[in-house]
Design an enzyme around this catalytic site. Structure first.
Site, PDB file in Angstrom:
ATOM      1  CG  ASN A 210     -36.121  14.264 -11.983  1.00 32.19           C
ATOM      2  OD1 ASN A 210     -36.562  14.974 -12.894  1.00 32.19           O
ATOM      3  ND2 ASN A 210     -36.829  13.303 -11.413  1.00 32.19           N
ATOM      4  CE  LYS A 309     -35.225  13.275 -20.941  1.00 33.32           C
ATOM      5  NZ  LYS A 309     -34.561  14.133 -19.953  1.00 33.32           N
ATOM      6  CG  ASP A 328     -36.247  17.200 -22.369  1.00 38.37           C
ATOM      7  OD1 ASP A 328     -36.593  17.829 -23.411  1.00 38.37           O
ATOM      8  OD2 ASP A 328     -35.053  17.034 -22.064  1.00 38.37           O
TER       9      ASP A 328
END
Length: 411
Positions: A210, A309, A328
């Site tokens: 993120n 991921k 993603d």
């Protein structure tokens, strides 16, 4: 002054004879003769005196001592040696096998820097090295620093670049099964998947969660600075990646002060977990290269902050799992556009992530991760601008037409 006074003033004869003398001689002829005789003697004496003053020899200077034959020793100062020009050596890879701009600044690693036109510099283990394209496209390297030998550094570099895999052969298989890939490969050839050190790769992707490129790079730079300094190239400092023991010495507060945010606790937790592994954390990570992909994903997912991921990224870019697919939102869009159009508009879930990965492997085989990497790179704005307009999606074309009446760039 003595010369001037003696020669410029001539006195009359009578000035040399006293009046008493003249009176005693009675002014007779004999007396005049005597007077002139005396005057002549006086004048002669005066001229001789003046002449001797004029010709007085100058004092003789003291003799010059003979020159010494003893050699004078002066302090020897070495001239600074000119900087040794960098030694560039052919790596034996053509541009179709390795494109530096399509490999390094594309999200696989955050420890390499662009240090010149078509030139990138980074660290492989303890070797500081630069890579660049020659005019004919071939790749050459320059070894700035190594703690071993040039031969070992070259082998480590080739291993890091996965040079044992022929990209041309892999691309040929992909192109035969996917016409779109064949078109992309002709414009984006040389996009290679790296084989990084597992610990280094793990820490980098813990930082990437993120996050944006600038902040990821800043965080990775902080961690890298904890390792041994290897040198500076074009203003960039480079360090060997720190060991687990060195990372263990960093506190969570230090990481938070460096801008890691909530990732600080994940990094500290992962380091502690690796330290507890039998045989050592670095060895445990390297051993995952011998396991199946799902076992690797499951093992990595036990580490704090590592999800599916991130685990897939580590598996693909460092653990020889060439068919790992990091899914993603970007990869999801690629999949629904070209592989699973029936899922367009659906919400991405863990179950659908698995289905996307299976679709890539079904289409591209054991090197599916390499195909996904090229398709991902083609979606980056920096690369998309270089592609012909027909590579843009219909949605992108309509968006471009509505904005300025033009299609995507055909540059």
């Amino acid at each position: 002054m003595i010369q001037a006074r003696a020669t410029s003033t001539i006195l009359p004869i009578e000035a040399f004879v006293s009046p008493s003398f003249t009176q005693r001689t009675g002014g007779s002829c004999r007396g005049e003769k005597n007077l002139r005789f005396v005057a002549t003697i006086c004048m002669h004496s005066l001229r001789s005196s003046s002449l001797s003053i004029m010709k007085r020899p100058r004092p003789t200077p003291p003799p010059t001592p003979p020159l010494s034959t003893t050699k004078i020793t002066r302090p020897f100062s070495k001239k600074p040696k000119p900087a040794t020009p960098p030694k560039w050596v052919s790596l034996g890879l053509t541009q179709s096998e390795l494109s530096l701009p399509l490999t390094f600044p594309t999200g696989q690693t955050f420890r390499w820097r662009q240090t010149g036109p078509l030139q990138y510099t980074g660290v492989v283990h303890s070797h500081l090295v630069s890579l660049k394209h020659l005019q004919n496209g071939d790749v050459s390297y320059c070894l700035h620093h190594t703690t071993t030998s040039e031969a070992k550094a070259r082998l480590a570099l080739l291993d890091f670049l996965n040079a044992g895999i022929s990209l041309s052969d892999v691309w040929a298989v992909f192109s035969a099964s996917a016409p779109r890939f064949a078109e992309l490969a002709s414009h984006l050839g040389g996009a290679r998947v790296l084989r990084q050190d597992p610990l280094e790769c793990l820490v980098q992707f813990l930082c990437s969660s993120n996050n944006n490129i600038a902040r990821i790079t800043k965080m990775v730079d902080f961690v890298s600075s904890l390792g041994d300094y290897l040198g500076t190239v074009e203003g960039f400092e480079f360090h060997q990646f720190p060991s687990l023991e060195r990372l263990k010495m960093v506190s969570e507060d230090e990481l938070r002060a460096a801008g890691f945010g909530y990732r600080a606790k994940y990094l500290i937790g992962t380091v502690n977990a690796l330290q507890s592994k039998p045989g050592g954390g670095a060895e445990w990570l390297a051993s995952l290269r011998n396991f199946d992909l799902q076992e690797v994903i499951d093992a990595l997912s036990t580490l704090p902050g590592v999800g599916p991921k991130v685990a897939a990224c580590i598996a693909l870019f460092s653990l020889d799992q060439h068919h790992a697919i990091p899914v993603d939102t970007h990869v999801w869009q690629i999949a629904t556009r070209y592989l699973l159009p029936e899922l367009a508009g659906a919400r991405l879930t863990p179950k659908l992530c698995s289905r996307v990965a299976e679709a890539f492997v079904s289409k591209y085989g054991k090197y599916a991760g390499w195909a996904q990497t090229l398709l991902f790179i083609a979606e980056l704005p920096s690369q998309k601008a270089l592609l012909p307009s027909h590579f843009c999606s219909i949605k992108e074309k309509k968006s471009a037409e509505s904005k300025n009446g033009k299609m995507c760039s055909g540059n």
